[in-house]
Design an enzyme around this catalytic site. Structure first.
Site, mmCIF file in Angstrom:
data_model
loop_
_atom_site.group_PDB
_atom_site.id
_atom_site.type_symbol
_atom_site.label_atom_id
_atom_site.label_comp_id
_atom_site.label_asym_id
_atom_site.label_seq_id
_atom_site.Cartn_x
_atom_site.Cartn_y
_atom_site.Cartn_z
ATOM 1 N N CYS A 58 0.837 -1.201 0.000
ATOM 2 C CA CYS A 58 0.000 0.000 0.000
ATOM 3 C C CYS A 58 0.879 1.261 0.000
ATOM 4 C CB CYS A 58 -0.986 -0.036 1.171
ATOM 5 S SG CYS A 58 -2.353 1.136 1.030
ATOM 6 N N HIS B 116 -3.407 -5.645 -0.090
ATOM 7 C CA HIS B 116 -2.924 -6.065 1.227
ATOM 8 C C HIS B 116 -2.813 -7.591 1.272
ATOM 9 C CE1 HIS B 116 -3.184 -2.198 3.413
ATOM 10 N NE2 HIS B 116 -4.090 -1.933 2.490
ATOM 11 N N GLU C 249 -1.589 -9.434 3.534
ATOM 12 C CA GLU C 249 -1.881 -9.938 4.883
ATOM 13 C C GLU C 249 -3.373 -10.097 5.136
ATOM 14 O OE1 GLU C 249 -2.197 -5.486 5.409
ATOM 15 O OE2 GLU C 249 -1.078 -6.887 4.157
#
EC number: 4.3.2.10
Length: 214
Positions: A82, A192, A194
């Site tokens: 990001c 993202h 994660e």
């Protein structure tokens, strides 16, 4: 020596990134740190982040992390997430702020005038939720990930690189935009990993084993 340093500059979901990396690489030493010396000594560096670019750059400077991040992005395996992608570029429309100027290009906002699909559906900004990622090149970090896998996005700005060969993947909202950049030791993504379940965890696992040629 730390295997992976996760750069803490006060912005970003560090806990989620840390937990995801520990899950895919339980034998490695992984540290969340705001100490530039730890970043310099780490074998690999992850720079996550979410929020406003101006605040991001200010916090890097306030914490003495700016030069350490630049060194990492030029000398060792670097994963940007990001803002960790956006900060690499020369400038951003978000606050008209200068980035780290490691990669040529700029960060621009999704233009409201064209946020309409061919069937007339108006799209919201920020771009938030799951979207397909279309791989543009072969890269070790794509190993084991389908070419049109879905990843999770949250962003109002995207990067416009001046080096098209550095585009590692694109997504659509509603037009195509670069959502992953690969250059030498840098791999950076707008989405993202994660938060992206199996595809994201695979990408993070690949990063922990990646030895770039540069």
């Amino acid at each position: 020596m730390i295997d992976i340093a996760i750069v803490d500059y006060g912005m970003g979901n560090l806990r989620s990134v840390h937990k995801a990396l520990e899950h895919v690489a339980p034998t490695l030493s992984i540290a969340v740190t705001s100490d530039p010396n730890v970043v310099r000594k780490a074998k690999r560096v992850v720079v996550p982040g979410q929020g406003a670019m101006r605040n991001c750059i200010q916090e890097l400077e306030t914490r003495g992390m700016r030069e350490a991040v630049i060194e990492a992005a030029t000398h060792k395996p670097y994963l940007g997430i990001c803002l960790g992608l956006q900060m690499l570029f020369k400038e951003s429309e978000e606050g008209n702020v200068q980035g780290l100027n490691i990669l040529p290009g700029k960060v621009v906002r999704f233009p409201a005038a064209v946020m309409i699909t061919p069937d007339g559906q108006k799209l919201k900004v920020p771009h938030m939720g799951w979207n397909q990622v279309y791989q543009a090149i072969k890269h070790p970090l794509w190993e084991g990930i389908p070419e049109d896998a879905r990843f999770y996005f949250v962003h109002s700005y995207y990067v416009k690189t001046l080096v098209e060969t550095s585009i590692a993947a694109q997504s659509q909202y509603p037009f195509s935009f670069a959502c992953a950049i690969a250059q030498d030791n840098i791999f950076a993504v707008q989405f993202h990993p994660e938060k992206s379940q199996s595809a994201g965890l695979t990408l993070l696992s690949n990063f922990t084993k990646w030895t770039p040629n540069f």
